[in-house]
Structure formats: C-alpha cells, structure tokens
Design a protein around this motif. Sequence first.
Motif, PDB file in Angstrom:
ATOM      1  N   ASP A 128       0.807  -1.227   0.000  1.00  0.00           N
ATOM      2  CA  ASP A 128       0.000   0.000   0.000  1.00  0.00           C
ATOM      3  C   ASP A 128       0.838   1.273   0.000  1.00  0.00           C
ATOM      4  OD1 ASP A 128       0.949  -0.226   2.547  1.00  0.00           O
ATOM      5  OD2 ASP A 128      -1.001  -0.175   3.538  1.00  0.00           O
ATOM      6  N   ASP A 129       2.151   1.156   0.257  1.00  0.00           N
ATOM      7  CA  ASP A 129       3.023   2.332   0.265  1.00  0.00           C
ATOM      8  C   ASP A 129       4.035   2.300  -0.883  1.00  0.00           C
ATOM      9  OD1 ASP A 129       4.461   0.199   1.191  1.00  0.00           O
ATOM     10  OD2 ASP A 129       5.300   1.221   2.947  1.00  0.00           O
ATOM     11  N   ARG A 156      -3.231  -4.247  -5.037  1.00  0.00           N
ATOM     12  CA  ARG A 156      -2.530  -3.636  -3.903  1.00  0.00           C
ATOM     13  C   ARG A 156      -2.939  -4.371  -2.634  1.00  0.00           C
ATOM     14  NH1 ARG A 156      -3.481   2.666  -3.213  1.00  0.00           N
ATOM     15  NH2 ARG A 156      -5.617   1.955  -3.477  1.00  0.00           N
ATOM     16  N   ASN A 158      -3.054  -4.270   1.520  1.00  0.00           N
ATOM     17  CA  ASN A 158      -2.978  -3.364   2.659  1.00  0.00           C
ATOM     18  C   ASN A 158      -1.999  -3.873   3.698  1.00  0.00           C
ATOM     19  OD1 ASN A 158      -4.901  -1.591   1.615  1.00  0.00           O
ATOM     20  ND2 ASN A 158      -6.592  -2.813   2.422  1.00  0.00           N
ATOM     21  N   SER A 159      -1.712  -3.028   4.657  1.00  0.00           N
ATOM     22  CA  SER A 159      -0.772  -3.382   5.715  1.00  0.00           C
ATOM     23  C   SER A 159      -1.236  -4.632   6.455  1.00  0.00           C
ATOM     24  CB  SER A 159      -0.636  -2.228   6.709  1.00  0.00           C
ATOM     25  OG  SER A 159      -0.155  -1.076   6.058  1.00  0.00           O
ATOM     26  N   TYR A 160      -0.250  -5.402   6.910  1.00  0.00           N
ATOM     27  CA  TYR A 160      -0.515  -6.620   7.674  1.00  0.00           C
ATOM     28  C   TYR A 160      -0.249  -6.313   9.143  1.00  0.00           C
ATOM     29  CZ  TYR A 160      -0.377 -11.626   8.815  1.00  0.00           C
ATOM     30  OH  TYR A 160      -0.634 -12.869   9.340  1.00  0.00           O
ATOM     31  N   ARG A 166       1.375  -2.898  13.093  1.00  0.00           N
ATOM     32  CA  ARG A 166       1.692  -3.020  11.670  1.00  0.00           C
ATOM     33  C   ARG A 166       3.036  -3.713  11.512  1.00  0.00           C
ATOM     34  NH1 ARG A 166       4.428  -0.262   7.525  1.00  0.00           N
ATOM     35  NH2 ARG A 166       3.356  -0.345   5.490  1.00  0.00           N
TER      36      ARG A 166
END
Length: 349
Positions: A128-129, A156, A158-160, A166
């Motif tokens: 995501d970044d 994409r 997302n954070s895990y 995170r």
Amino acid sequence: MQVFRGFRHPGVAPACALTIGNFDGVHRGHQAMLALLQTEARQRGLPSCVLTFEPHPRDYFAALTKKPDLAPARIGTLRDKLSELAACGVAQTIVLPFDGRLASQSPEDFIQNVLVDGLRARYVLVGDDFRFGAKRAGDYAMLDAAGDARGFDVARMNSYEVHGLRVSSSAVREALAEGRMADAQTLLGRPYTISGHVVHGRKLGRALGASAPGQDDGFRTLNLRFKHWKPAASGIFAVLVHGLADKPLPGVANLGVRPSLDANDVNAGRVLLETHCLEWPSHLGSEGAYGKIVRVELLHKLHDELRYTSLEALTAGIAKDGRDARAFFASTHAQHHAEVHRQTTRDRI
C-alpha cells in the motif's frame, strides 16, 4: 527457486505474476503478500516472481550523498532473503542492481523497460506504500492506469497487522536494535536467523580458556560474515546452531565488529557473527567446521558488545557469557516442561 541477476537471461520466464520490493527480513507481512501472489499465479497459470534490489535503494543514495545515516540497518543478508523467498514457494527471483541508471529512470520507463519488456508481467502485486521511478514519482494509481493500457492486472495489498501492530521491516529493525528478540520473532514468524559459510579467523578463541598452554580446546568459534556494514542487531546473544549435528546446538554469539580485537584480525572492519558452541561436536575436531553452511538462531540478547582491555578480561567475559547463555537455555527448558505439565493437567480435567 531460480535466481537471476537482472532480467536479460534466457532462463527468465516468458511471463509471470510479479511482486516488487526490498523484502528485507521476509517478515509476516511479506509472507502474506507472497501467499496472495502464489494464489493469483496459480489461477493464471503463471510462475510467481519477485523483483528485488541489491543494494537497497537507500544504501545507494546514502553512498551517493555521503550520508551513511540514510542507509537502513540490514535485517538479513541476500543469502537469507533468497532462502526465505524460496521457502515461501516463489518460482523465480530477479535481483536487480540498483545503480544510477535505475535510480534516474522515470516511472513510465520503469514500467515499460522492466515490467513490460523485461519481465512481461501479467499481474503485479504491490504494497500500500509502493513508490517507484526517479524521485519516487510513481505510485499505485499510475501503475494501475499503466496496467489498463498495457494489458496487465494490478493489485494492492494493505498493511498486515499482528495484535494491532503493523508488521514492517522498520518494526523488525526497531525490535532487533532494542534486543527484543521475542518481538522480532513475532513479527518475522520465526526466530531471527543468520546463515552462511564458516570462514577462517585468527583462531584466537581456541587458545582463550584452553585447558593447557598449546592446547586448542578453548572457546572455538564459528565465524560467519554478515555482508553488510550495518546489521539491524548487534551484541552478545544466546543462540542455537543448525547444520553441524543431528540436533540444534546451544551457543553464545557476538554479532558486530569485535572491538577488543586489533587491526591484525583477518576479518578486521567486517561485521562478523562469531559463535561459540557450548557443546562442540567432537567429530568436527578443530578444523572440521570450515566451509560448512550453518544457520544461527539469535534467541536472546545478553548485552551489547563490550571492549575488554586485555586477553585475560576477554577470556573472563566470554566465560561469563557462556554461563549466562547456559542459564537462559536451562530457564527456557524448565518453562517448556512446566507448560507441557500444565497442558497435560488441563487435558486430564
């Protein structure tokens, strides 16, 4: 897993499902992304592919600007990264040299030259970044639009998170820097490990603490080079060594630059993981470990590196570290038995 330096090789797959990143540490967030990549690759009948960079882009810019603080501490060596990627089922990894040419490439050229012409990606999965191209000008929206125009799918992830935290390479680096090895293990999904070939050193340790002058039965050590100047962890650790016997061997290890040794050290200036096995395998003798590939799990930090003023003080310090490591293993052994007893008691109720 096939590994290629660059993508201009005949063995590179004619099409692939791709993810891109540095993958330092191959932590649980990376593992979740790679699991998703594997699923998407199977559904499309494509091999899974990882595109990673060496050196780390921030290493390159740190050297270019002569600002070493810009370089991130390195969690793992390239060997360990590739080993973990293979364990995740990746079919091929492309290690792309990060140099001035790549750093100055526009996002549009990166997409065309690397993703389309070079790797012929049919599916691209990013975090995501994710940013790419010169001055990090490329983002997910640009990549997604390029996929629509050039015929590849873009997704994409997302954070895990684990327990609301995170999972990231930065979080792993912070845990290792602070000696929080249990937290690092939670983020990595496994004990923090360094592997490599056993290399020669000054052979000073075998004389320290020897049973008699001229004997070499003192603190024999296994020396592994950590091929980066800035490791995420440093200090003295209780460890387990794999690859020398039919069971893991307990030990105590120094990860760092060994401040008590002088410039005559053959590994002077290099980061070294120097491990003393508390139970040295007799079948190895004094020379039998050299050249072997071993894997060392760093389980518990005892203290930071210390500078000793004499060989006598160094010998005493190593002996104390050995006693403290034995106490750690005895404590964890007792805790394990207590947990087994509690579980057995609950099962009987």
